[in-house]
Design a protein around this motif. Structure first.
Motif, PDB file in Angstrom:
ATOM      1  N   GLY A 154     -10.812   1.155  -2.450  1.00  0.00           N
ATOM      2  CA  GLY A 154     -11.405   2.364  -1.886  1.00  0.00           C
ATOM      3  C   GLY A 154     -12.903   2.312  -1.951  1.00  0.00           C
ATOM      4  N   GLY A 155     -13.422   1.342  -2.724  1.00  0.00           N
ATOM      5  CA  GLY A 155     -14.858   1.220  -2.846  1.00  0.00           C
ATOM      6  C   GLY A 155     -15.452   2.302  -3.717  1.00  0.00           C
ATOM      7  N   ASP A 212      -3.271  -3.052  -1.876  1.00  0.00           N
ATOM      8  CA  ASP A 212      -4.223  -2.023  -2.276  1.00  0.00           C
ATOM      9  C   ASP A 212      -4.402  -2.139  -3.782  1.00  0.00           C
ATOM     10  OD1 ASP A 212      -5.842   0.191  -2.259  1.00  0.00           O
ATOM     11  OD2 ASP A 212      -4.183   1.636  -2.225  1.00  0.00           O
ATOM     12  N   ASP A 250       0.864  -1.190   0.000  1.00  0.00           N
ATOM     13  CA  ASP A 250       0.000   0.000   0.000  1.00  0.00           C
ATOM     14  C   ASP A 250       0.892   1.228   0.000  1.00  0.00           C
ATOM     15  OD1 ASP A 250      -1.949   2.076   0.598  1.00  0.00           O
ATOM     16  OD2 ASP A 250      -3.264   0.434   1.235  1.00  0.00           O
ATOM     17  N   ASP A 251       0.407   2.278  -0.656  1.00  0.00           N
ATOM     18  CA  ASP A 251       1.242   3.484  -0.645  1.00  0.00           C
ATOM     19  C   ASP A 251       0.923   4.380   0.552  1.00  0.00           C
ATOM     20  OD1 ASP A 251      -1.243   4.187  -1.599  1.00  0.00           O
ATOM     21  OD2 ASP A 251      -0.503   5.706  -3.013  1.00  0.00           O
ATOM     22  N   ASP A 252      -0.083   3.990   1.331  1.00  0.00           N
ATOM     23  CA  ASP A 252      -0.387   4.780   2.523  1.00  0.00           C
ATOM     24  C   ASP A 252       0.419   4.226   3.697  1.00  0.00           C
ATOM     25  OD1 ASP A 252      -3.089   6.585   3.621  1.00  0.00           O
ATOM     26  OD2 ASP A 252      -1.827   5.503   5.075  1.00  0.00           O
ATOM     27  N   ARG A 284       5.801  -0.289  -0.943  1.00  0.00           N
ATOM     28  CA  ARG A 284       5.053   0.948  -1.234  1.00  0.00           C
ATOM     29  C   ARG A 284       4.215   0.829  -2.514  1.00  0.00           C
ATOM     30  NH1 ARG A 284       8.023   6.474  -1.352  1.00  0.00           N
ATOM     31  NH2 ARG A 284       9.069   5.410  -3.049  1.00  0.00           N
ATOM     32  N   PRO A 287       0.627   3.997  -7.067  1.00  0.00           N
ATOM     33  CA  PRO A 287       1.467   4.493  -8.163  1.00  0.00           C
ATOM     34  C   PRO A 287       2.345   3.385  -8.721  1.00  0.00           C
ATOM     35  CG  PRO A 287       2.351   5.200  -6.059  1.00  0.00           C
ATOM     36  CD  PRO A 287       1.071   4.491  -5.759  1.00  0.00           C
ATOM     37  N   GLU A 288       2.983   3.700  -9.860  1.00  0.00           N
ATOM     38  CA  GLU A 288       3.915   2.792 -10.551  1.00  0.00           C
ATOM     39  C   GLU A 288       3.205   1.579 -11.149  1.00  0.00           C
ATOM     40  OE1 GLU A 288       7.074   3.506 -11.263  1.00  0.00           O
ATOM     41  OE2 GLU A 288       6.644   5.435 -10.313  1.00  0.00           O
ATOM     42  N   GLN A 333     -15.952   2.258  -6.680  1.00  0.00           N
ATOM     43  CA  GLN A 333     -15.381   2.278  -8.031  1.00  0.00           C
ATOM     44  C   GLN A 333     -15.695   0.963  -8.695  1.00  0.00           C
ATOM     45  OE1 GLN A 333     -11.465   3.366  -6.523  1.00  0.00           O
ATOM     46  NE2 GLN A 333     -11.529   5.104  -7.947  1.00  0.00           N
ATOM     47  N   HIS A 357      -5.151   0.655  -5.674  1.00  0.00           N
ATOM     48  CA  HIS A 357      -4.839   1.955  -6.281  1.00  0.00           C
ATOM     49  C   HIS A 357      -3.491   2.454  -5.780  1.00  0.00           C
ATOM     50  CE1 HIS A 357      -5.888   5.848  -8.058  1.00  0.00           C
ATOM     51  NE2 HIS A 357      -5.263   6.365  -7.008  1.00  0.00           N
TER      52      HIS A 357
END
Lengths: 760, 129
Positions: free
Chosen positions: B86-87, B57, B13-15, B37, B61-62, B89, B59
């Motif tokens: 994230g739901g 996750d 996850d990026d968070d 990440r 990047p990369e 979607q 969503h």
């Protein structure tokens, strides 16, 4: 009827004839000379004639004297011969001696008779002749007696008798008398010879003098005459030469004339041929060609005229339109126009006139040019007319006009604005729709550059016009124009070049479609979609930090349950941090919304950008991934008036973005430069950079989502949109390019302080 | 990164908040936990060290979650995956359902509690067992 005559060449001689000399002043002298000479010669002749008569008489006298003298001598000699013959006979007795005696005695009688006649003019001499004649007769008688004696008595007797001397005495007397006569004659001779000589000399002198004078006069006259003659000859010769020359000239002229006559004959042939040719040309020409006189009578008309009037060319001559055209009004108008041309002497263009076809009664239309002419004799006025039939053209024009009217109506009624401009961009046509769309009337718009191009679209307008002039038309180009009242109108513009026959672009036609409504609808749709998307994304983007927050709170609860206060305190701090970030994200969404609606007042205050940059970078915490942050600032304070909070968030956004894209152990360079009236901030990373196609849209809302490169987590995807709106609200600009070695370089340009308060 | 002797779990996850809280949670439950990440880092870690469960996750990047999942499944068919979304979607969920056909993929919508996630982890291993 006229006779065309060729000009006759001037035959008069063009050089002077030599003149005969005028009567000489010598002429009188010559005539006088000749007269005098004639007179003199006549006189000399007459005089010498007279003299010669005199001289001849004189000579005759001399000759007479000589004759007398001769006769005297002959008498003496005859006496002596008679004596000699007698004595010969006496001595010899021979009879033959008596021959001379008889002969002399016979002659003596004649001689004495002659002497007598010769001396008839002279009485003295005549007497003497008589004396001599007596003496001669006695002597002869004595001699005869001696002969008789000889014969009869012999020689002695005879001799005795001779010796007596009677004969001798007689002989001497006779001789003496003759000598006297001779002496007298001789004196006559001398006298007469002298007279004759004087006469001869005088005659000679006279002749010499007269002849000499005459000759002199003659010579003089002859000389003068000769001069005269020479002069005359010279004149004559000149005259002759002149004459010859004249003859030669006349010959030459005659030849020339001959040639000219031949040439003229040729010319006449050619003229006739030319005339025929012209006639053919005139007749073949589809235009009506005619010449009329003052009264409207045809002097000449070609075949089409004759055909129009249903007659022949020959029948037209001398007739007028009225004889063929049933339409009196037309005839009247033709005559009026013709007379106007003849009166004014000026060309008249009749753009359109009708002629009623005699046979069909159909009206045909002509365009006529009328020019004044002078009749060949130079006295009369005429008019030459050339009429081109325009009936078809007129029909075509009618058709065209109808079509044009229809098009015009169409154009006027169309819900679009149609405008044409010339290559220089001046309006040529401005149709009704244009007035409705833009507000300017055709009178206001035509002839001027397009009034509806706003200042910020002038460059685009020029570029588009140049493209169309190159022959590249375009359709559906969306742009903005302004109305007369200054309000903008969104239009879709389609253009096409207008060409002339040669294919050259002579104008541009442009069709504007008002797309304000469409644009509005589209924008509304986009806004709606964007709102939906925004809602989704905000929801999504808030879920991750919310999950993190929930996780920390779960851990906090667990830690509190386990009595681990330190741990609980750490999780509580973490939860607080995440909550702060959530708040920031929500603020950003709200700020964008407010900035967009112009509902966000900026509280500007003088701010040192150098400090602001430092605090913005510090707010991001330590750079991740061992990224090196390099400041490229002069270090001096750069002060501008800005909203400190907003500007901090902008800079933090840009730097945070750079951190996100810089590679591990990468580099982020932060630049700040101030030039006159302008501050420029650059944030560059050495990451992958931004594709040129993305550079514009990167600042649009949620641009990152389709690009698939922006992360989430701490971002709403509205970061750059916020930056753009915030910078523009400050009157600045924002953009992105790539660094030379790759990597993105974001830049911000902000207006600096006023000149009165320069950047410090 | 990977510690202990329990099943190996890779968190992607990026968070950082999610990574950190899940790391703490799973470590306490005895799992060997690794975190990445993004998808690129996740695949690198998976190839190098392998694992029993991937929690990712969708969503990021990369390399986004779907791509990562597809690649992981092609590398190790039938592996255990928990996908976080994230739901809201639908499109992405469709993709996720497509991806789940390739293997046993469990999904969870953010935000979730640690208990909910723990239940899902247990379910993943239980199914496996």
């Amino acid at each position: 009827m006229t006779h065309t005559t060729l000009p006759v060449p001037d035959n008069s001689l063009s050089f002077p004839l030599p003149r005969l000399p005028p009567p000489s002043r010598h002429r009188l002298s010559i005539n006088l000379g000749f007269a005098l000479a004639t007179l003199l010669t006549t006189w000399t002749g007459w005089y010498s004639y007279r003299e010669s008569i005199e001289s001849r008489e004189s000579s005759q006298w001399v000759a007479h004297t000589y004759e007398v003298l001769g006769s005297l001598s002959l008498v003496i000699s005859s006496l002596q011969e008679a004596e000699t013959g007698q004595r010969g006979y006496i001595i010899s007795g021979k009879e033959e001696y008596l021959g001379p005696y008889y002969h002399s005695a016979t002659r003596l009688a004649g001689q004495l008779g002659q002497l007598r006649s010769l001396t008839a003019d002279h009485p003295v001499q005549r007497q003497r002749v008589d004396v001599v004649s007596g003496m001669a007769a006695r002597r002869l008688a004595l001699l005869n007696r001696g002969i008789e004696v000889r014969r009869t008595r012999g020689r002695d007797a005879a001799l005795a008798m001779i010796l007596a001397g009677q004969g001798k005495a007689l002989m001497d007397s006779a001789r003496s008398a003759l000598s006297d006569m001779q002496a007298i004659e001789r004196s006559f001779l001398r006298e007469r010879s002298a007279t004759s000589g004087i006469l001869a000399r005088r005659n000679e002198h006279t002749i010499m003098l007269g002849t000499g004078l005459g000759l002199l006069l003659l010579a003089t006259s002859a000389l003068l005459a000769n001069w005269e003659i020479l002069a005359r000859l010279a004149a004559e010769s000149g005259l002759r030469r002149a004459n010859e020359e004249l003859e030669a000239r006349v010959d030459l002229r005659t030849q020339e004339l001959q040639i000219k006559i031949e040439e003229r004959a040729l010319i006449e042939v050619e003229l006739r041929a030319g005339k025929d040719f012209l006639r053919k040309v005139v007749d073949t020409n589809p235009q009506l060609i005619f010449i009329k006189d003052w009264d409207g009578r045809f002097v000449l008309a070609n075949l089409p005229v004759a055909e129009l009037y249903g007659t022949t060319v020959g029948a037209l001559e001398g007739k007028s339109d009225g004889d063929f055209n049933p339409n009196a009004a037309e005839v009247e108008s033709f005559l009026r126009a013709d007379q106007e041309v003849m009166q004014s002497g000026r060309r008249l263009d009749v753009p359109e006139e009708s002629v009623t076809d005699r046979r069909s009664g159909v009206t045909r239309w002509f365009q006529t040019v009328k020019v004044p002419l002078t009749s060949p004799d130079g006295r009369g006025r005429q008019v030459l007319g050339v009429s081109t039939e325009i009936t078809q053209r007129r029909h075509a024009e009618e058709q065209l006009r109808r079509t044009r009217d229809e098009l015009q109506a169409l154009v006027e009624a169309a819900p679009v604005a149609i405008v044409s401009v010339d290559p220089q961009g001046r309006v040529v046509n401005w149709y009704g729709g244009a007035k409705a769309m833009f507000g300017w009337s055709a009178e206001e718009a035509v002839g001027r550059p397009l009034l509806n191009v706003p200042p910020d679209k002038q460059e685009e307008h020029r570029t588009l016009r140049a493209r169309v002039l190159q022959g590249k038309s375009f359709t559906g180009f969306d742009t903005r124009r302004i109305r007369k009242d200054g309000t903008p109108v969104e239009v879709s513009l389609s253009t096409a070049p207008l060409h002339d026959r040669g294919g050259n672009v002579v104008g541009i036609i442009g069709v504007y479609q008002d797309i304000s409504e469409r644009r509005l609808l589209a924008e509304q749709r986009v806004a709606r979609e964007a709102r939906d998307t925004l809602t989704h994304m905000i929801v999504h983007d808030l879920r991750s930090p919310l999950t993190g927050l929930q996780g920390y709170l779960d851990l906090l609860r667990l830690a509190v349950s386990a009595g681990s206060n330190d741990e609980a305190l750490g999780f509580a701090r973490d939860a607080h941090g995440v909550a702060g970030h959530l708040k920031e994200m929500i603020s950003q969404v709200l700020d964008v919304s407010r900035l967009e609606s112009g509902d966000m007042p900026l509280s500007r205050e003088d701010t040192n950008l150098v400090e602001l940059l430092s605090s913005a970078v510090a707010s991001l915490g330590p750079p991740p991934n061992a990224i090196d942050v390099v400041y490229e600032t002069a270090g001096q304070p750069v002060v501008i008036a800005c909203d400190r909070d907003v500007m901090t968030r902008v800079l933090a956004n840009l730097v945070g973005n750079a951190f996100k894209f810089a590679p591990r152990r990468g580099e982020v360079r932060i630049g700040l430069e101030a030039s006159r009236g302008m501050v420029r901030v650059t944030v560059a990373d050495n990451g992958p950079g931004v594709d040129p196609e993305h550079r514009k849209v990167i600042f649009e809302k949620f641009a990152q989502a389709p690009l698939g490169r922006a992360g989430k987590g701490r971002s709403t995807g509205l970061g750059l949109t916020f930056c753009k709106l915030a910078i523009e609200a400050h009157g600045g600009k924002i953009g992105v390019g790539n660094c030379d070695g790759g990597g993105a370089r974001f830049w911000v340009e902000l207006p600096g302080m006023e000149a009165a308060n320069p950047i410090r | 990164m990977i510690a202990g002797a329990g099943p190996r779990v890779l968190i992607v996850d990026d968070d950082p908040g999610i990574r950190r809280t899940l790391h703490i949670l799973l470590s306490r439950e005895g799992y060997q936990v690794a975190q990445a990440r993004d998808g690129v880092e996740a695949l690198r870690l998976w190839r190098d060290h392998g694992g029993d469960l991937v929690i990712t996750d969708l969503h990021m990047p990369e390399k986004n979650g779907i791509e990562t999942i597809v690649e992981l499944l092609s590398h190790s068919p039938g592996m255990r995956i928990i996908a976080m979304s994230g739901g809201g979607q639908t499109k992405r969920l469709d993709l996720l359902s497509n991806a789940s056909m390739l293997g046993a993929v469990l999904t969870i919508e953010k935000p979730f509690t640690l208990n909910e996630m723990m239940g899902l982890v247990r379910q993943a291993f239980k199914i496996e067992d």
